[in-house]
Scaffold this active site. Structure first.
Site, PDB file in Angstrom:
ATOM      1  CG  HIS A   1      -1.943  -1.113   1.205  1.00 19.46           C
ATOM      2  ND1 HIS A   1      -3.073  -1.105   0.417  1.00 19.46           N
ATOM      3  CD2 HIS A   1      -1.978  -2.294   1.871  1.00 19.46           C
ATOM      4  CE1 HIS A   1      -3.764  -2.231   0.613  1.00 19.46           C
ATOM      5  NE2 HIS A   1      -3.115  -2.970   1.487  1.00 19.46           N
TER       6      HIS A   1
ATOM      7  CG  MET B   1      -6.675  -7.461   2.522  1.00 20.33           C
ATOM      8  SD  MET B   1      -5.426  -6.232   2.946  1.00 20.33           S
ATOM      9  CE  MET B   1      -5.734  -6.137   4.716  1.00 20.33           C
TER      10      MET B   1
END
Ligand code: DHE
Length: 543
Positions: free
Chosen positions: A51, A88
C-alpha cells in the site's frame, strides 16, 4: 477536546497531543500513543510493501484518509481480519494479528500517515561499516567448496541468509543480514553476494572467506527491495547500487567497500498523466552488459532509468517512459533485451539495452509477475521469454529474436494455462526441457503447495503437478512453494517450502530430468526460506 482537534488539524495531523496520551485526528477515532506506535510498526512490516508508506497504493489499494474514514472502523476491521479475493491477506483468521491489533489498525488507517524520516548521506555514512577492508581479504577461496555453485537462500523471518554448497547441500554458514532479505545478487567476479533487507540494510558477503561472511554493510533507507552490481566489461565488482522504497531514491556505492557516493531521488511525475507522485519506489535494478549502466525501475511513475556510472560526478541518466507500477524483470537469453513487468498496468515493457530504447509494451494479463522470467527455445516461435501472473492462470510467452523471428518479436505469441493465479515465479535453463511454474499465493492449499512443470517441446500437452510440500514431509503450516532456482549444472531445481516462523520449512531439490525428489534440506535453522540465488546462474543471467 474540539479545540485540540482543530489545533492538530491546523498543525498537520497526526501528532501526539501535548501533555496527553491520545492521538487525535479530525474524523478518525482516537487512539493511545502506544496503539498508534505499534500500529505504525505493524503497518511498516505488513502493509507498506503493497500500500506504500504514504498509503498511495500500488499492488494494494490506496488507503488515504478520505477513503478509510468513509469506510469506517468496522469495515476496515473485517477487511483486515478476513482479507479479500483481490489479494488482501487474511491477517486475523490466519492468526498473524490479534483482535486488539486489528482494532487498532482499523483506527490507525483513519489517521493521516505519519511522515517517515528522510535518510540522507549523513545517515548512510553513520550506518556504513567495513568489517574487512578489501586489501585484507583473501586472494583465493579459503575453503574446499565450489564458489560458483553456492546458493544464497533468504531465511526471511530469521533475518539471515544461508550460504549453501550446491554440490553437497551442506549449509556452510548462516549469515546475519538485514530484516527479511529480499534478494541476493552475485557480483560479476562471483566472489561476493550482496543482499538487501526490507529495512534497507545492504550486506556484502565474501564467499572466499571461511566461512563466508559479511565484509561490509550499510543502511541505504528505511525500506528497500533491490541491490545490484556493475556488469559492464572493465567495471566488474567496481560499483554497487541499491534502490529504496523509502525514501524514494537509489544510491551508487563502491562495489567492494559499499562506501556511498551518490544518492538520487526518484520523486517526480507519472508517465502519461504527468501528475506529481511523492513516493515513487525503486523496484528491480539490473546491470547492463551493453553499456556501463544500471537499469532502474521506478514503480509508481512508470519510468525506467538508464543510469550511466562512467562519471558519477556528472551523472547521465536516460529516462524511458514505460508504464506505471514497474516491478520485477529479467533478460532475454541474448542479454540484449530487459523484459520487465508494469504489473498493475498488465504490461511487459521491453528495453533494448544496446540502443537504449523502449522496444514494446506487450499486454500480459493479469498482474504479470515474472521474477527474472524464464527463457526457452520454442519449437515454433524461437527464443521466447516467459512470465506467469498473480491474477489468473496465464503464462505469457513473448518472442525475443527480432533477427530470425521478426514477425514474433516482442509480441505475446502464446498464452498457456497453469494451475491458477497467485503465481510468482517461472524458471527454465538452457540445458533443460522443463518450464517450472509456482502458484505460491493460490488460495487452495493443494495448488499453493505444488508446482506445475511443462515440457517445452510439447507445451500443448499441458503440465504435470509435483507435490513438493508433501515431499518435504513437514508438520502443519501453510507450506507455500516459492521460486524455482537451478543449480549451476542445470540438472536440478530447488524449491522453497515456506511456512510460518514457528513452523517447519524446507528446501526441496528435484531432479530436472526425472522430475523426482533428490534431496530435502530442513532443520531448526531453516526458518522461512524464500528466495534462492545460485551464484553462477545469477551473475550470468541464466534463467
Ligand atoms: Fe518480492 C523480487 C518487491 C513480496 C520474494 N520483489 C522482488 C523485486 C521487487 C520486489 C521490487 C525485484 C528486485 C530486483 O530484481 O532488483 N516483493 C516486492 C514487494 O513490494 C512485495 C509485493 C511486497 C512486500 O512487502 O515486499 C513483495 N516477494 C514478496 C514476497 O512475499 C516474497 C514471496 C517472499 C519474501 O521474501 O518476502 C517475495 N521477491 C521475492 C523473491 C524475489 C523478489 C524471491 C527475487 C526473484 C528472482 O528470482 O530474482
Amino acid at each position: 477536546s474540539t479545540a485540540t482537534a482543530a489545533e492538530v488539524g491546523y498543525k498537520g495531523a497526526p501528532s501526539p497531543v501535548e501533555g496527553g496520551k491520545m492521538v487525535i485526528t479530525p474524523g478518525a477515532p482516537d487512539m493511545t500513543e502506544e496503539e498508534f506506535a505499534s500500529s505504525q510498526q505493524i503497518y511498516f512490516e505488513r502493509c507498506a510493501g503493497c500500500h506504500g508508506v504514504l498509503r498511495k497504493g500500488a499492488t494494494g489499494l490506496p488507503l488515504t484518509t478520505d477513503l478509510t474514514q468513509a469506510k469506517g472502523t468496522d469495515f476496515l476491521k473485517a477487511l483486515i481480519a478476513y482479507g479479500s479475493p483481490a489479494g488482501m491477506p487474511n491477517w486475523g483468521t490466519s492468526g498473524e494479528l490479534t483482535d486488539a491489533q486489528i482494532d487498532a489498525m482499523a483506527r490507525f488507517l483513519q489517521h493521516e500517515p505519519p511522515m517517515p524520516p528522510e535518510w540522507g548521506m549523513k545517515e548512510m555514512r553513520d550506518s556504513w561499516i567495513v568489517h574487512v577492508k578489501p586489501e585484507d581479504r583473501p586472494a583465493q577461496p579459503q575453503h574446499k567448496y565450489n564458489v560458483d555453485n553456492m546458493f544464497a537462500v533468504t531465511l526471511r523471518d530469521a533475518g539471515e541468509v544461508a550460504i549453501i554448497d550446491g554440490d553437497s547441500y551442506e549449509v556452510i554458514s548462516y549469515v546475519p543480514t538485514g530484516y527479511a532479505v529480499h534478494i541476493s545478487r552475485a557480483s560479476s567476479s562471483g566472489r561476493y553476494f550482496s543482499t538487501i533487507g526490507r529495512d534497507g540494510k545492504v550486506d556484502l558477503i565474501d564467499l572466499y572467506m571461511d566461512p563466508p561472511q559479511v565484509v561490509a554493510e550499510i543502511k541505504i533507507g528505511m525500506e528497500a527491495r533491490s541491490v545490484e552490481n556493475s556488469r559492464y566489461k572493465g567495471y566488474e565488482d567496481k560499483i554497487a547500487i541499491a534502490g529504496a522504497y523509502w525514501p524514494p531514491h537509489y544510491v551508487l556505492m563502491d562495489g567492494e567497500s559499499l562506501e556511498p557516493h551518490k544518492i538520487v531521488s526518484t520523486r517526480g511525475y507519472v508517465t502519461g498523466t504527468q501528475e506529481y507522485h511523492p513516493e515513487p519506489r525503486v523496484a528491480a535494478i539490473v546491470g547492463s552488459h551493453k553499456h556501463p549502466e544500471f537499469i532502474v525501475n521506478v514503480k509508481e511513475t512508470g519510468k525506467i532509468l538508464l543510469v550511466n556510472y562512467e562519471n558519477i560526478d556528472a551523472l547521465q541518466v536516460t529516462t524511458i517512459d514505460a508504464a506505471p507500477f514497474l516491478h520485477d524483470g529479467g533478460w532475454d537469453r541474448s542479454g540484449r533485451y530487459f523484459l520487465t513487468a508494469a504489473n498493475e498496468s498488465d504490461k511487459i515493457a521491453v528495453i533494448d539495452a544496446q540502443e537504449r530504447t523502449l522496444k514494446a509494451l506487450v499486454p500480459a494479463e493479469r498482474i504479470p509477475h515474472p521474477g527474472r522470467g524464464a527463457n526457452i527455445e520454442h519449437p515454433k516461435y524461437g527464443p521466447v521469454w516467459i512470465t506467469s501472473a498473480l491474477g489468473n492462470a496465464d503464462i505469457t510467452l513473448i518472442g525475443t529474436d527480432p533477427d530470425n523471428y521478426p514477425e514474433h518479436a516482442f509480441k505475446a505469441v502464446e498464452v498457456l494455462q497453469g494451475q491458477g493465479g497467485g503465481s510468482l515465479f517461472v524458471k527454465s535453463h538452457p540445458k533443460s526441457t522443463n518450464l517450472w511454474v509456482d502458484t505460491t499465493f493460490h488460495p487452495e492449499a493443494s495448488i499453493s503447495q505444488s508446482v506445475a512443470v511443462f515440457d517445452i517441446n510439447n507445451l500443448d500437452a499441458g503440465y504435470e503437478v509435483l507435490p513438493i510440500a508433501e515431499w518435504a514431509d513437514l508438520g502443519p503450516g501453510p507450506k507455500r512453494i516459492v521460486q524455482p532456482e537451478y543449480n549451476m549444472a542445470g540438472d536440478e531445481v530447488w524449491f522453497s517450502v515456506w511456512s510460518g516462523m514457528e513452523e517447519e520449512s524446507a528446501i526441496v531439490i528435484v531432479d530436472d530430468k526425472t522430475r523426482t525428489l533428490r534431496h530435502v534440506i530442513k532443520g531448526p535453522r531453516m526458518i522461512t526460506p524464500t528466495g534462492k540465488f545460485n551464484n553462477y546462474n545469477t551473475r550470468n543471467e541464466v534463467y
